[in-house]
Design a protein around this motif. Structure first.
Motif, PDB file in Angstrom:
ATOM      1  N   VAL A  99      56.586  41.341  48.996  1.00 48.01           N
ATOM      2  CA  VAL A  99      55.876  40.460  48.059  1.00 48.01           C
ATOM      3  C   VAL A  99      54.929  39.534  48.832  1.00 48.01           C
ATOM      4  O   VAL A  99      53.766  39.355  48.455  1.00 48.01           O
ATOM      5  CB  VAL A  99      56.868  39.644  47.202  1.00 48.01           C
ATOM      6  CG1 VAL A  99      56.145  38.554  46.425  1.00 48.01           C
ATOM      7  CG2 VAL A  99      57.637  40.561  46.245  1.00 48.01           C
ATOM      8  N   ARG A 102      50.769  39.626  48.487  1.00 46.84           N
ATOM      9  CA  ARG A 102      49.990  38.464  48.039  1.00 46.84           C
ATOM     10  C   ARG A 102      48.825  38.175  48.978  1.00 46.84           C
ATOM     11  O   ARG A 102      47.789  37.678  48.566  1.00 46.84           O
ATOM     12  CB  ARG A 102      50.888  37.220  47.994  1.00 46.84           C
ATOM     13  CG  ARG A 102      51.806  37.179  46.809  1.00 46.84           C
ATOM     14  CD  ARG A 102      52.594  35.863  46.832  1.00 46.84           C
ATOM     15  NE  ARG A 102      53.548  35.828  45.750  1.00 46.84           N
ATOM     16  CZ  ARG A 102      54.774  35.333  45.854  1.00 46.84           C
ATOM     17  NH1 ARG A 102      55.201  34.844  47.012  1.00 46.84           N
ATOM     18  NH2 ARG A 102      55.581  35.326  44.821  1.00 46.84           N
ATOM     19  N   ARG A 125      47.466  40.461  51.495  1.00 41.67           N
ATOM     20  CA  ARG A 125      46.615  41.601  51.829  1.00 41.67           C
ATOM     21  C   ARG A 125      45.631  41.886  50.696  1.00 41.67           C
ATOM     22  O   ARG A 125      46.041  42.025  49.539  1.00 41.67           O
ATOM     23  CB  ARG A 125      47.492  42.821  52.076  1.00 41.67           C
ATOM     24  CG  ARG A 125      46.753  44.119  52.325  1.00 41.67           C
ATOM     25  CD  ARG A 125      46.158  44.154  53.700  1.00 41.67           C
ATOM     26  NE  ARG A 125      45.631  45.467  54.032  1.00 41.67           N
ATOM     27  CZ  ARG A 125      45.032  45.729  55.197  1.00 41.67           C
ATOM     28  NH1 ARG A 125      44.907  44.790  56.111  1.00 41.67           N
ATOM     29  NH2 ARG A 125      44.567  46.925  55.445  1.00 41.67           N
ATOM     30  N   ILE A 144      48.726  42.852  45.323  1.00 43.54           N
ATOM     31  CA  ILE A 144      49.745  42.594  44.304  1.00 43.54           C
ATOM     32  C   ILE A 144      49.140  42.704  42.902  1.00 43.54           C
ATOM     33  O   ILE A 144      49.856  42.909  41.918  1.00 43.54           O
ATOM     34  CB  ILE A 144      50.387  41.195  44.530  1.00 43.54           C
ATOM     35  CG1 ILE A 144      51.775  41.129  43.896  1.00 43.54           C
ATOM     36  CG2 ILE A 144      49.497  40.077  44.016  1.00 43.54           C
ATOM     37  CD1 ILE A 144      52.584  39.911  44.335  1.00 43.54           C
ATOM     38  N   GLU A 145      47.811  42.586  42.810  1.00 43.88           N
ATOM     39  CA  GLU A 145      47.140  42.698  41.507  1.00 43.88           C
ATOM     40  C   GLU A 145      47.041  44.137  41.023  1.00 43.88           C
ATOM     41  O   GLU A 145      46.805  44.384  39.838  1.00 43.88           O
ATOM     42  CB  GLU A 145      45.730  42.095  41.588  1.00 43.88           C
ATOM     43  CG  GLU A 145      45.694  40.613  41.916  1.00 43.88           C
ATOM     44  CD  GLU A 145      46.256  39.766  40.778  1.00 43.88           C
ATOM     45  OE1 GLU A 145      46.134  40.188  39.615  1.00 43.88           O
ATOM     46  OE2 GLU A 145      46.827  38.702  41.055  1.00 43.88           O
ATOM     47  N   HIS A 146      47.170  45.095  41.927  1.00 46.19           N
ATOM     48  CA  HIS A 146      47.082  46.505  41.509  1.00 46.19           C
ATOM     49  C   HIS A 146      48.358  46.882  40.748  1.00 46.19           C
ATOM     50  O   HIS A 146      49.464  46.639  41.234  1.00 46.19           O
ATOM     51  CB  HIS A 146      46.906  47.414  42.725  1.00 46.19           C
ATOM     52  CG  HIS A 146      45.561  47.289  43.388  1.00 46.19           C
ATOM     53  ND1 HIS A 146      44.434  47.879  42.874  1.00 46.19           N
ATOM     54  CD2 HIS A 146      45.161  46.620  44.498  1.00 46.19           C
ATOM     55  CE1 HIS A 146      43.393  47.590  43.649  1.00 46.19           C
ATOM     56  NE2 HIS A 146      43.806  46.822  44.639  1.00 46.19           N
ATOM     57  N   PRO A 147      48.215  47.487  39.575  1.00 45.75           N
ATOM     58  CA  PRO A 147      49.404  47.784  38.766  1.00 45.75           C
ATOM     59  C   PRO A 147      50.444  48.619  39.513  1.00 45.75           C
ATOM     60  O   PRO A 147      51.647  48.388  39.369  1.00 45.75           O
ATOM     61  CB  PRO A 147      48.832  48.576  37.580  1.00 45.75           C
ATOM     62  CG  PRO A 147      47.403  48.161  37.473  1.00 45.75           C
ATOM     63  CD  PRO A 147      46.963  47.856  38.878  1.00 45.75           C
ATOM     64  N   ALA A 177      52.331  46.376  41.799  1.00 45.30           N
ATOM     65  CA  ALA A 177      53.221  45.522  40.994  1.00 45.30           C
ATOM     66  C   ALA A 177      54.444  46.321  40.542  1.00 45.30           C
ATOM     67  O   ALA A 177      55.568  45.808  40.538  1.00 45.30           O
ATOM     68  CB  ALA A 177      52.462  44.968  39.791  1.00 45.30           C
ATOM     69  N   LEU A 199      56.863  46.517  43.435  1.00 48.29           N
ATOM     70  CA  LEU A 199      57.518  45.232  43.715  1.00 48.29           C
ATOM     71  C   LEU A 199      58.520  44.853  42.628  1.00 48.29           C
ATOM     72  O   LEU A 199      59.586  44.299  42.919  1.00 48.29           O
ATOM     73  CB  LEU A 199      56.458  44.134  43.877  1.00 48.29           C
ATOM     74  CG  LEU A 199      55.511  44.312  45.076  1.00 48.29           C
ATOM     75  CD1 LEU A 199      54.388  43.288  45.009  1.00 48.29           C
ATOM     76  CD2 LEU A 199      56.270  44.175  46.397  1.00 48.29           C
TER      77      LEU A 199
END
Lengths: 593, 593
Positions: free
Chosen positions: A320, A324, A326, A343-346, A349, A352
């Motif tokens: 996680v 956040r 990278r 982390i924004e890529h589905p 996510a 994670l």
């Protein structure tokens, strides 16, 4: 770097696994919420600040053997001393010998934190705790008087000697032999392999618990006795005496847990002592060693489950944090400047969240198992019997589901890191390497599945498991009643999955009742995972329910829904494997011929 | 020790992936079944006898760097020479430059065998083949004349330089710069990381293909050019000339593929040459480098898929051999003397059959992808377009499903070995360590999933994928018609799974058409696995159908049924994740905040 998730741990203990209720019901003596919080905080501080920084160096250096002497990684001997001086080794130890006699739940919570920091390091006290338990329960007063206090304080460590080169899980064929001496002691001869922390430089003495066979012992597992064999003999006054005839012949070159010396131990070959065999003392009765060992093994299984939880937690935290920071590409809907954090890529996510759900589910299962053990010790009669059965039922699931989760989560953690995950310096790969042993030792997860299906489901004629499933239904009903929009389809999904668990359970009980043992065992592993997934869904729901009244969108509610809608669908497939998969598996044996 | 499964490979090529039909239809020139057999036999012999024995030493020693010189493991330089002298490097290479111009199907079959023997070793020619392809397709005649023959023969090796420290998968942000020289060459300055076989002692020269940016280049991926930068400059007459200004700064300490040097390469910092930058030549046009690189990457993705197949095959062989020898306990129904081999335990059989089915399914998918590539090259017009699309559709599935299978199978292989699996000397752990990079490099499997969903499903307005699904339905219909008792429920299960694939496909196409990109991408990874599982079921069925007429119980029929009844049930869960999972995933982002 790992930071102990004290809030998550406390929440799961109190609101999911039953600690708050047990305290309220007065089952845990004068233990109060304040003390629980203080202990967890302090353990978290030690794990985060003192232990975690030494985990990586332990992996890199590993334990080293030279001339029979095992050297632990730099700083570990000091770490061990400060850890035991903090009183951590005796958390659940018997009060008569200096322990704090606290509930097992607190111990597994602390164990989780030690293992997240360094699984290789935490193995030392894990083995010692097992030895304490076996000795306390089955040892003579004389033996206890001489050894227990030092084991409880952690000044001495303990080991568990089962495996021999030709005998892994099948103890009935072991060859190490014990001969009676005139003074009531025994002489031990043989070779044991895979002995965790069998030799090291972090404690003054090492107390080996060794399974061996007397000359006139019956064949098989009914002819096994358990002996205490110290590295150094102990004088009447408790002083360290002469070296006993046991030594570390070699240590293994392993995929992971490099800091933990995995030793081949040789007993009675004349290298030390009077050359008449390693001196040992019987624990419990002759030929009843297996029962003593099982005491130790059952809790060891839960402790190994905690390793899975611990690695999953540490690997998730690391992934996680990386995700956040990278940046790569632009995630759908990303409106920020430049590239978006991954982390924004589905898809990232999803990884994670899967890691988080498996971690929290595994944690809840293991803590619930510890709760059952505590309740079994602190209740009586029928109630105690029920809790004992509950602990017995949960143990194989806790061990297997959590250790499989440890491997899966650590592997996903590498994936989240991309190319950097494959580089050892990053630290993500260590978690996979360490995690990989946990589904194997203390009884492979396949053996746990056999135990679950063949021995645990039939407890009380199936009433234990059906009662438990009934409790899970109650949770699903409460979710339905809560009618919280944030829970989405949780109630429906959970009910469906519980239905599949129930159907698979009935099928397995019936198959075994009708003598179809091979058919039942063919589905044992998928069944075990099915049970673990349902418990994950149910326990995350229980946690979410504790938050529903807040009336706000809560992360526990959102995670519960994610698990229900994205992880629970697998239960239908697992149920089919159990009830419809055996015939094709049997037919396909020709593929392996 | 690994033994090349020549019969399985030939069967899958011919009867599942379409080689026999292509030969019969005259699509492959004068290539006949005899030559195919001879090549596979000889490759199998080399892999089994010459290459496999050096795999383990490569893992143990690793590649070593000292003073800019990389030394490969003992025996590898000799192995490489005898391998290229055997003509293996030029199997599919252009005939004009000494290659044999054989179909890609034969090359991937051979690649599988090299990778099973030593994935770290096989990476060297894998990269060379990519360089040959890019140069042959996009290079000037002058460049080709100077470099291709030696690359095709394998006397020189090739590399692929994409990644920079701040840019993994996102090439638009790379910083390596190229400046035009007066003589038509370029000067290259910059740092590249993760360069596989970037420096080594097994070949006389190393030809780097390097992505860089011209001073006046547009921003982003439209401003990237591809350059050929040799380690040693090459004279007019082909002789090796002066050292170019490129060197290996460091090599990575990795989880696996230890024998393969993973290099950080520095271009133009003045260490060598005239200190005015590394000299390079443009491949293709300025600012069109990405298109050239994609030529290389697409086939490289399939080659990485073969690594997954290869590790799965080798790990399965090892586990099956161990499970036949190792005895523990008594399996249900075991009537032999003493303990039963663990292969008799249903749970172990389930693991081994799962491993076998995933291996054979992955192999079939990858070979089918190679077949589509071959057909695209050997057909024209509409037919070629369709085959090109088929190859494009299959590539991300082949890469991701096979590499995930490699990891899962290698992990199961460790589990089958029990405690021994965790000991490095056993060799089972190496497979997991090596396999773990394959889902990451050449575009992570998450990126493959985005490619599949966002770019491949919409090909020809969705007609390519729906046509393909129609072909899969035909296989299921044939299974139904065959009505072979040994196939059990295969027809029903396969039809159901194909239906789920179709529903998920339609949902994804619709979501994207309606602009719900995040929702579609949330399900991309489960969809990719769903597709791979359905193909596994369908291709195993196709193989089984080739055996149905024999009228006997065949292992391919039995394995097909096992996969249908035990692996395909997962497709229902995956479909639900795709079409119902996105909302809860989006809602659960607060968990990660």
């Amino acid at each position: 770097m790992y930071k102990a998730p004290v809030e998550d741990i406390a929440f799961t203990l109190n609101h999911v696994a039953g600690l708050a209720d047990a305290i309220a019901a007065g089952k845990l003596g004068d233990l109060g919420a304040d003390l629980v919080e203080a202990i967890l905080d302090e353990a978290g501080r030690f794990a985060t600040n003192e232990m975690a920084p030494l985990g990586e160096i332990g992996d890199r250096q590993g334990a080293r053997l030279q001339d029979g002497v095992v050297t632990t990684p730099d700083g570990w001997a000091d770490l061990y001393r400060s850890w035991r001086e903090g009183g951590w080794n005796g958390l659940t130890g018997p009060e008569a010998y200096g322990g704090q006699g606290l509930p097992h739940m607190l111990n597994v919570a602390a164990l989780e934190m030690w293992n997240s920091s360094s699984m290789a390091f935490a193995l030392a006290p894990t083995l010692t705790m097992g030895a304490i338990e076996a000795l306390d329960k089955h040892g003579s007063e004389a033996l206890k008087a001489r050894y227990l206090e030092k084991l409880v304080s952690g000044e001495w460590t303990g080991t568990m000697n089962l495996t021999e080169p030709h005998a892994g899980s099948d103890l009935g064929v072991l060859k190490t032999r014990a001969e009676r001496s005139d003074d009531g002691s025994y002489r031990i001869f043989g070779q044991k392999i895979y002995i965790t922390w069998g030799e090291h430089d972090a404690a003054d003495n090492i107390i080996h618990l060794v399974l061996a066979r007397l000359p006139d012992a019956p064949a098989g597992t009914r002819g096994i006795s358990l002996f205490l064999v110290p590295k150094f003999l102990v004088e009447e006054d408790g002083a360290i005496g002469a070296r006993n005839d046991v030594f570390c012949h070699s240590i293994e070159h392993k995929l992971g847990i490099h800091g933990s010396p995995t030793c081949t131990m040789i007993y009675g070959d004349g290298k030390f002592g009077d050359e008449k065999g390693a001196i040992g003392w019987l624990i419990g009765e002759e030929n009843k060693g297996l029962a003593c060992m099982f005491t130790m093994m059952n809790n060891a299984r839960l402790a190994v489950g905690m390793q899975g939880v611990a690695i999953a937690e540490a690997a998730t935290q690391k992934a996680v944090a990386f995700a956040r920071e990278r940046t790569q590409g632009k995630a759908p809907g990303w409106t920020g400047a430049g590239m978006s954090p991954i982390i924004e890529h589905p898809d990232v996510a999803r990884m994670l969240l899967t890691m988080t759900a498996l971690t929290q589910g595994s944690r809840a299962i293991c803590y619930a198992c510890a709760h059952a053990i505590d309740m079994a010790h602190r209740t009586e009669g029928e109630e105690a019997r029920t809790w004992t059965e509950r602990a017995a039922l949960l143990t194989p699931i806790a061990k297997s589901f959590a250790t499989d989760a440890g491997v899966d989560v650590a592997s996903l953690g590498i994936q989240v890191h991309g190319g950097m995950g494959f580089i050892e310096e990053t630290g993500a790969a260590r978690y996979l390497r360490d995690a990989r042993i946990a589904p194997i030792y203390e009884g492979t997860n396949g053996i746990q599945a056999i135990d679950l299906v063949a021995r645990k489901l039939p407890l009380s004629g199936g009433a234990q498991v059906s009662g438990f499933i009934g409790e899970l239904r109650t949770i699903a009903d409460r979710v339905a009643s809560a009618a919280d929009a944030g829970l989405g389809e949780t109630a429906e999904r959970l009910k469906a999955s519980i239905g599949e668990l129930e159907a698979a359970t009935q099928w397995l009980l019936k198959a075994q009742a009708e003598g179809q043992v091979a058919e039942a065992l063919a589905g044992a592993t998928p069944y075990q995972r099915l049970f673990g997934l349902v418990l994950t869904g149910a326990y995350l729901a229980k946690g979410a329910l504790a938050k529903v009244d807040d009336g706000r969108t809560d992360r526990r509610i959102a995670l519960c829904r994610f698990a229900a809608e994205n992880l629970l669908p697998e239960t239908a497939a697992l149920k089919r494997q159990v009830v419809e998969g055996a015939e094709s598996l049997a037919a396909a044996r020709i593929v392996l011929a």
